[in-house]
Design an enzyme around this catalytic site. Structure first.
Site, PDB file in Angstrom:
ATOM      1  N   LYS A 157       0.837  -1.201   0.000  1.00  0.00           N
ATOM      2  CA  LYS A 157       0.000   0.000   0.000  1.00  0.00           C
ATOM      3  C   LYS A 157       0.874   1.255   0.000  1.00  0.00           C
ATOM      4  CE  LYS A 157      -4.009  -1.819   2.559  1.00  0.00           C
ATOM      5  NZ  LYS A 157      -4.847  -1.632   3.765  1.00  0.00           N
TER       6      LYS A 157
ATOM      7  N   ASP B 202     -10.012   1.856   4.696  1.00  0.00           N
ATOM      8  CA  ASP B 202     -10.704   0.660   5.164  1.00  0.00           C
ATOM      9  C   ASP B 202     -11.358   0.054   3.934  1.00  0.00           C
ATOM     10  OD1 ASP B 202     -11.293  -1.132   7.240  1.00  0.00           O
ATOM     11  OD2 ASP B 202     -13.353  -0.425   7.334  1.00  0.00           O
TER      12      ASP B 202
ATOM     13  N   PHE C 239      -4.395 -11.444  -2.631  1.00  0.00           N
ATOM     14  CA  PHE C 239      -4.565 -11.882  -1.245  1.00  0.00           C
ATOM     15  C   PHE C 239      -6.040 -11.756  -0.880  1.00  0.00           C
ATOM     16  CE2 PHE C 239      -3.621  -7.383  -1.377  1.00  0.00           C
ATOM     17  CZ  PHE C 239      -4.547  -6.825  -0.528  1.00  0.00           C
TER      18      PHE C 239
ATOM     19  N   ARG D 280      -9.218  -0.123  -4.615  1.00  0.00           N
ATOM     20  CA  ARG D 280      -8.245   0.811  -4.035  1.00  0.00           C
ATOM     21  C   ARG D 280      -7.685   1.730  -5.110  1.00  0.00           C
ATOM     22  NH1 ARG D 280      -5.858  -2.464  -1.266  1.00  0.00           N
ATOM     23  NH2 ARG D 280      -6.843  -1.941   0.697  1.00  0.00           N
TER      24      ARG D 280
END
Length: 203
Positions: free
Chosen positions: A13, A70, A153, A182
């Site tokens: 990230k 989140d 994942f 994302r």
């Protein structure tokens, strides 16, 4: 402003944000760069609430610009579950395989057309002199009856993308980044960065 902290311990990230802030000459830090450990209890009932809670709590403690996210999986046939509990769906140990097994078990007998789902991500930006703002992204798909692929994942092996004719786990990291929830949220954040960094707030 010459630093921004990403409220994560995930190196993957962090790389996404490093590419985002590099043109502005801003250094990206993560929770791993801190001397003291910061653990924010995620008590929110929505992705937005949890992202804002993490960003504002850490920003207040460190007096820095903080970005928190989140994200999770929403399965329509399960009334939106696992939702904010995606990481700990099968228990607090946050085991990906156990989470997948539980989702598949609860979807037994559900027809393909009714196995619609989406990955959702919410980014929250908070800091001194900054009005907290959020940016969200989603990726629509279907839940398979068994795992496919070894990349990615979490729930990636059972998340099928009809337009790609493969699971999320069968995509390369680059391909996933182009369509992921994302990635979509990051794109929205990127559009607002000049305003955010120049005026201290997003209109």
């Amino acid at each position: 402003m010459n630093e921004v902290l990403i409220a994560t311990n995930n190196a993957g990230k962090a790389k996404d944000f490093e590419a985002l802030f590099k043109p502005f000459g801003i250094r990206v830090l993560t929770l791993k760069d801190l001397e003291e450990e910061i653990d924010v209890e995620e008590t929110g009932t929505t992705f937005e609430e949890n992202a804002i809670l993490k960003a504002e709590t850490v920003a207040k403690q460190l007096d820095k610009l903080v970005i928190a996210d989140d994200s999770g999986l929403e399965i329509d046939a399960l009334s939106g579950a696992p939702g904010v509990y995606s990481a700990r769906y099968a228990g607090l140990e946050k085991n990906d395989d156990a989470n997948i097994d539980k989702a598949l078990k609860e979807l037994q007998g559900v027809a393909e057309a009714d196995r619609t789902a989406r990955f959702r991500c919410v980014l929250a930006v908070a800091g001194p002199g900054v009005e907290t703002v959020t940016f969200s992204g989603s990726c629509e798909g279907l839940i398979l009856e068994e795992r496919r692929g070894t990349n990615g994942f979490g729930y990636d092996p059972i998340f099928y993308l009809p337009e790609k004719r493969c699971s999320m786990a069968e995509l390369s990291p680059e391909e996933k980044g182009e369509i992921s929830h994302r990635g979509a949220a990051l794109d929205k954040l990127k559009e607002h960065l000049p305003v955010l960094l120049g005026k201290g707030r997003v209109e």
